[in-house]
Design a protein around this motif. Structure first.
Motif, short mmCIF file in Angstrom:
data_model
loop_
_atom_site.label_atom_id
_atom_site.label_comp_id
_atom_site.label_asym_id
_atom_site.label_seq_id
_atom_site.Cartn_x
_atom_site.Cartn_y
_atom_site.Cartn_z
N THR A 55 -9.76 104.81 46.10
CA THR A 55 -8.76 105.84 46.39
C THR A 55 -8.07 105.66 47.74
O THR A 55 -7.04 106.30 47.99
CB THR A 55 -9.43 107.24 46.41
N GLY A 56 -8.66 104.85 48.63
CA GLY A 56 -8.08 104.72 49.97
C GLY A 56 -8.43 105.90 50.87
O GLY A 56 -8.00 105.97 52.02
N CYS A 57 -9.21 106.83 50.35
CA CYS A 57 -9.72 107.94 51.16
C CYS A 57 -11.16 107.60 51.55
O CYS A 57 -11.77 106.72 50.96
CB CYS A 57 -9.73 109.24 50.35
N GLU A 58 -11.69 108.30 52.54
CA GLU A 58 -13.10 108.15 52.82
C GLU A 58 -13.83 109.26 52.08
O GLU A 58 -13.66 110.44 52.41
CB GLU A 58 -13.36 108.22 54.32
N ASP A 209 -10.85 116.44 55.91
CA ASP A 209 -9.67 117.07 55.30
C ASP A 209 -10.03 118.00 54.15
O ASP A 209 -9.25 118.91 53.83
CB ASP A 209 -8.72 115.97 54.79
N ALA A 210 -11.17 117.74 53.50
CA ALA A 210 -11.49 118.58 52.34
C ALA A 210 -13.00 118.58 52.08
O ALA A 210 -13.69 117.60 52.38
CB ALA A 210 -10.76 118.08 51.11
N ILE A 344 -12.84 113.13 52.61
CA ILE A 344 -13.29 114.18 51.68
C ILE A 344 -14.82 114.20 51.64
O ILE A 344 -15.44 113.14 51.49
CB ILE A 344 -12.72 113.89 50.27
N VAL A 345 -15.38 115.37 51.77
CA VAL A 345 -16.85 115.49 51.73
C VAL A 345 -17.26 116.22 50.45
O VAL A 345 -16.66 117.24 50.09
CB VAL A 345 -17.39 116.25 52.96
#
Ligand SMILES: Cc1ncc(COP(=O)(O)O)c(C=O)c1O
Length: 370
Positions: A55-58, A209-210, A344-345
């Motif tokens: 996704t390119g997110c962590e 962020d979320a 995102i966690v």
């Protein structure tokens, strides 16, 4: 200085050095924990590499599976027990009642044993034999109750409450009894507000962020969501909801409804899904405590949950339970929606080992998914 003085000085200095060395060694970096309750909390955070790369997110996971009782419910059970202890309502030999088909009973049974209480757990009679045996092995009295609606006095939650009342009202019974009441007891979300939320905030250095997770009682999303919103006002709090649960529509459109509620279509279970531990068709006090902080919701089908569980094992070596698979599937959808570069966690709630004879049976056997 005479040689005898130098000799004694040498001995004294040597003694000081040995004393300092020993006292430093005693204050070892390794803490020795005093009992099982001291092992609760401070779970690690793990980067889920496959989802992050795709996704390119962590995408990070709070590893609640690392609790001594195997789930975040250890925090809640400890909070509820300590609350009753502070109010002078629990002494050795007293009984803790709860109506639960899952992790909370296991956590209560574990802590009850370590503190000298009895645990009496009412479960629906279709609860997996694995869980019933686990509860019994932990020394709990397990009472199997026919599945019924929450407004029925024979619902397992109501049954646990009334059994506790019976002991309290029995003049000849020296024991006291308390009803844990994880759905309505607000100690639940407060524990997550005081522990899980701050831990996530610190572990992320305040930068995320979320936060996305499912709701069983709603305690986790309410407590963590409330804490994170206060510390990081722009953080998005997102519900991951399994099929069959009414919470998705409740968050998105303000109406508690699921298509399985249509006349004649509801099956036997309260929430028609293979997923255990999350999904609900009523708003509990614990959910209400955080509802105003929830920004969005994703609905995850059983098929998507099964596919995610397989994916996490094959790509990351993570063997997770069904609610964790729902959480990760929602985290992936959220990452795709937010776009690359976000953190995102989510939560890995418990291990796949607890779901071997239901969710993982389907996941392993049926390659096309349910
Ligand atoms: C395995 C598992 N995951 C997630 C949850 C949901 O947590 P909460 O009750 O805080 O909403 C539960 C709750 O029972 C659970 O047992």
């Amino acid at each position: 200085m005479r040689s005898s003085q130098a000799f004694y000085l040498g001995i004294a200095v040597g003694g000081v050095v040995v004393f300092l060395y020993n006292s430093l060694r005693k204050k070892s970096q390794y803490k020795i924990y005093g009992d099982v309750s001291e092992l609760i909390g401070n779970t690690p955070i793990l980067r889920i590499n496959s989802l992050s790369e795709e996704t390119g997110c962590e995408v990070l996971a709070k590893m609640e599976v690392y609790e001594p009782g195997g789930s975040a419910k250890d925090r809640v059970a400890l909070g509820i027990i300590e609350d009753y202890e502070k109010r002078g309502l629990l002494k050795k030999g007293d009984v803790i009642f709860e109506g639960t088909s899952g992790s909370t009973g296991i956590s209560l049974a574990m802590l009850a044993r370590s503190r000298g209480y009895e645990a009496h757990i009412c479960v629906p009679d279709d609860t997996s034999t694995n869980k019933i045996r686990l509860l019994e092995s932990l020394g709990a009295n397990v009472e199997k109750v026919r599945p019924a609606s929450i407004i029925d006095k024979n619902h397992y939650v109501n049954k646990a409450r009334s059994l506790a009342e019976q002991i309290c009202n029995d003049q000849d019974d020296p024991r006291n009894a308390v009803f844990a009441d994880q759905f309505e007891n607000e100690v639940n979300w407060k524990v997550h507000y005081q522990t899980t939320g701050p831990e996530i905030y610190r572990q992320c250095d305040g930068s995320l962020d979320a936060f996305v997770t499912g709701a069983g009682t709603g305690g986790t999303i309410a407590g963590v969501g409330r804490y994170l919103k206060q510390k990081v006002p722009n953080v998005r709090i997102v519900l991951a909801d399994p099929q069959g649960s009414g919470l998705y529509n409740s968050v998105k459109y303000g109406v508690m409804y699921d298509s399985v509620e249509k006349e004649g279509s509801r099956k036997r279970h309260q929430v028609d899904t293979v997923v255990e531990g999350i999904g609900l068709n009523r708003r509990t006090k614990n959910f209400e405590a955080g509802a105003m902080y929830i920004d969005d919701a994703f609905r995850i089908t059983d098929k998507e949950a099964v596919e995610m569980a397989r994916h996490l094992v094959s790509k990351d070596g993570l063997f997770v339970g069904s609610s964790s698979a729902v959480n990760c599937a929602a985290a992936k959808k959220l990452a795709e929606q937010l776009g690359p570069g976000h953190r995102i966690v989510t939560v890995i709630c418990d291990s796949g080992a607890r779901h071997l004879n239901k969710f993982w049976k389907i996941t392993s056997e049926d390659t096309s998914g349910p």
